[in-house]
Design a protein around this motif. Structure first.
Motif, short mmCIF file in Angstrom:
data_model
loop_
_atom_site.label_atom_id
_atom_site.label_comp_id
_atom_site.label_asym_id
_atom_site.label_seq_id
_atom_site.Cartn_x
_atom_site.Cartn_y
_atom_site.Cartn_z
N GLN A 166 0.81 -1.21 0.00
CA GLN A 166 0.00 0.00 0.00
C GLN A 166 0.85 1.27 0.00
O GLN A 166 0.49 2.27 -0.61
N SER A 167 2.01 1.22 0.67
CA SER A 167 2.88 2.41 0.71
C SER A 167 3.43 2.73 -0.67
O SER A 167 3.57 3.90 -1.03
N LYS A 168 3.76 1.70 -1.46
CA LYS A 168 4.28 1.95 -2.81
C LYS A 168 3.19 2.50 -3.71
O LYS A 168 3.44 3.37 -4.55
N LEU A 191 0.69 4.29 -2.66
CA LEU A 191 0.50 5.66 -2.20
C LEU A 191 1.56 6.58 -2.81
O LEU A 191 1.25 7.68 -3.28
N ARG A 192 2.80 6.12 -2.84
CA ARG A 192 3.90 6.91 -3.42
C ARG A 192 3.63 7.20 -4.90
O ARG A 192 3.89 8.29 -5.40
N THR A 193 3.11 6.19 -5.59
CA THR A 193 2.78 6.35 -7.01
C THR A 193 1.72 7.44 -7.20
O THR A 193 1.82 8.27 -8.11
N LEU A 194 0.72 7.43 -6.33
CA LEU A 194 -0.35 8.42 -6.43
C LEU A 194 0.15 9.83 -6.11
O LEU A 194 -0.24 10.79 -6.76
N GLU A 195 1.04 9.93 -5.13
CA GLU A 195 1.52 11.25 -4.71
C GLU A 195 2.52 11.83 -5.69
O GLU A 195 2.48 13.02 -6.00
N ASN A 196 3.42 11.00 -6.19
CA ASN A 196 4.50 11.48 -7.06
C ASN A 196 4.18 11.38 -8.54
O ASN A 196 4.93 11.89 -9.39
N LYS A 197 3.09 10.68 -8.87
CA LYS A 197 2.72 10.43 -10.27
C LYS A 197 3.89 9.82 -11.04
O LYS A 197 4.23 10.22 -12.16
N SER A 198 4.50 8.85 -10.40
CA SER A 198 5.61 8.13 -11.02
C SER A 198 5.69 6.74 -10.42
O SER A 198 5.14 6.49 -9.34
N ILE A 199 6.34 5.84 -11.13
CA ILE A 199 6.52 4.48 -10.62
C ILE A 199 8.00 4.10 -10.69
O ILE A 199 8.79 4.72 -11.41
N MET A 200 8.34 3.09 -9.92
CA MET A 200 9.70 2.56 -9.95
C MET A 200 9.60 1.05 -10.08
O MET A 200 9.00 0.37 -9.26
N ARG A 201 10.17 0.53 -11.17
CA ARG A 201 10.14 -0.92 -11.37
C ARG A 201 10.95 -1.63 -10.28
O ARG A 201 11.88 -1.05 -9.71
N ILE A 202 10.60 -2.87 -10.03
CA ILE A 202 11.37 -3.67 -9.07
C ILE A 202 12.79 -3.82 -9.59
O ILE A 202 13.01 -4.22 -10.74
#
Length: 456
Positions: free
Chosen positions: A240-242, A244-255
């Motif tokens: 859920q924290s990841k 949330l980070r995606t929603l806040e920063n409008k970005s993703i980080m691949r594994i």
């Protein structure tokens, strides 16, 4: 889905597979020849379990579509073939005629192909607000408001019991949004193991773990469009924290990567549980809940909009008349009373299944109590403690009908054809009722339709 859309879906697919109801492969084509390592000549006539021995029946999108008797669209799936990891977007359709489910067809798009951007755009929404059937004024008003706010970029949380049509609502929101011509990707959070959910949503970098490859996750693949996270209440707490980070920063980080990749995604989420209670219990992050719950929409259960029962019944009768080759014109007053007093814990989905069941046991005219499932006939309205149809009444009705049939047989000198005409019912129905009531213990039929050795 219109015919043009269906043709485009075929054209842009990597794999088309048709099976019978037992899972035997009837048709197979792998257009890119890279989604499956099996060749066509080695597939036809084999069972789908042989082709994918690492799948259980529940893993197959096509079997779930056959069980539900309705299409499953845009479902993500990840698996390995001969050590090669495959990631697909599946569309599955049941094949149905008047006898029931004959089989199914699955159409898959490989997400790791270079043409994913083009292909995933074909996975768009299928329904609109006009497809939502209701006569409930409060529900209609809330849908009109939702239609207006659909053009917003805000995230939406759809709350409702199982079977209320939350996915239909999500499709409609996307269809009326500014993103309607962009991808619409569906992921049921309860349908995939928590161990691989992160890689499915966010993607992987080559070398991040054994066998990993550079692969886009659903957020990246659907960039510019909408992701519908069904049953968001099932998402693991540590993920859920990841999200949330995606929603806040409008970005993703691949594994396995340290690179932030920009995304432009609108999230529609749904839940069949009370998320506020899960927040209070520490099972769902409060900050994520408020991020998702910008626009909240509650889908009322069927028991709270009883005026919809008749209109939904008429709709499903028309639908299953076509599918099952029937000619049912409506329902009796007794049936309507039973349906109106039932609790409908399975909501609209349960009502749809009841109508399908009833049509299978009817011939023509209106549906009556004989056609309904037994559990409905034995149901009790807990609000009034009044038995809808108790067993004694059912027995009396059965005995009376059996007597009428016996009398008619005697009048018509045991001629089946004449008896059916006398009672104004089809011969098949008469045979069914004779068997049902066990009126005749020995039966022999001559070519002219006379009953011999009729014992009552």
């Amino acid at each position: 889905m219109n015919s043009t859309g269906f043709k485009e879906l075929f054209y842009d697919s990597d794999l088309i597979l048709i099976i019978d109801k037992n899972g035997k492969v009837l048709y197979y084509d792998d257009y890119d020849d890279n989604l499956n390592m099996l060749k066509k000549e080695n597939v036809i006539g084999r069972y789908i379990y042989e082709l994918y021995p690492f799948f259980t029946r529940e893993d197959f999108t096509v079997f779930r579509a056959m069980d539900k008797k309705e299409p499953i669209l845009n479902e993500y799936q990840s698996f390995n073939v001969d050590g090669n990891k495959k990631n697909c977007l599946n569309n599955a359709f049941p094949l149905i005629n008047e006898t029931g489910v004959l089989g199914g067809i699955i159409i898959s798009v490989e997400l790791s192909s270079k043409s994913i951007k083009k292909k995933i755009k074909k996975a768009s929404s299928r329904y609109n607000f006009e497809d939502i059937i209701t006569e409930n004024q409060e529900f209609k008003k809330s849908l009109e408001i939702l239609k207006k706010v659909s053009k917003s970029e805000s995230n939406v949380l759809i709350v409702g019991e199982t079977g209320t049509g939350k996915e239909l609502i999500a499709h409609s929101i996307h269809s009326n949004s500014m993103r309607r011509n962009k991808p619409f990707v569906i992921q049921n959070c309860a349908a995939i193991p928590s161990s691989i959910m992160e890689s499915i949503l966010f993607g992987t970098a080559k070398g991040s773990f054994t066998g990993s490859i550079d692969r886009e996750g659903l957020f990246e693949s659907a960039n510019g469009g909408t992701i519908f996270l069904d049953e968001i209440n099932s998402i693991p707490f540590d993920l859920q924290s990841k999200l949330l980070r995606t929603l806040e920063n409008k970005s993703i980080m691949r594994i396995g990567e340290n690179i932030e990749r920009d995304t432009d995604i609108r999230i529609i989420a749904s839940t069949n549980e009370d998320l506020e209670k899960k927040v209070d219990k520490g099972e769902f992050r409060s900050d994520l809940y408020y991020r998702l719950n910008v626009i909240s929409f509650n889908v009322p259960p069927l028991k709270d909009r009883k005026e919809d029962i008749k209109v939904l019944v008429d709709y499903y009768i028309k639908q299953y008349n076509s599918i099952l080759n029937k000619n049912i014109t409506g329902i009796s007053k007794d049936v309507l009373q039973i349906l109106n007093n039932y609790e409908w814990k399975g909501n609209v989905r349960e009502l749809k299944n009841v109508i399908e069941y009833s049509l299978n046991f009817s011939e023509e005219g209106v549906l009556n109590t004989d056609n309904l499932p037994q559990y409905l006939l034995k149901s009790v309205d807990s609000n009034t403690n009044e038995c809808i149809v108790d067993s004694s009444l059912t027995t009396l009705v059965d005995n009376y009908e059996c007597k009428l049939i016996k009398d008619a047989l005697k009048i018509c000198r045991y001629n089946i054809l004449k008896t059916s005409e006398y009672l104004s019912i089809p011969r098949q129905t008469l045979y069914y009722k004779l068997k049902k009531y066990n009126c005749i213990c020995q039966l022999k039929i001559r070519s002219k339709g006379h009953l011999i050795l009729g014992h009552f």
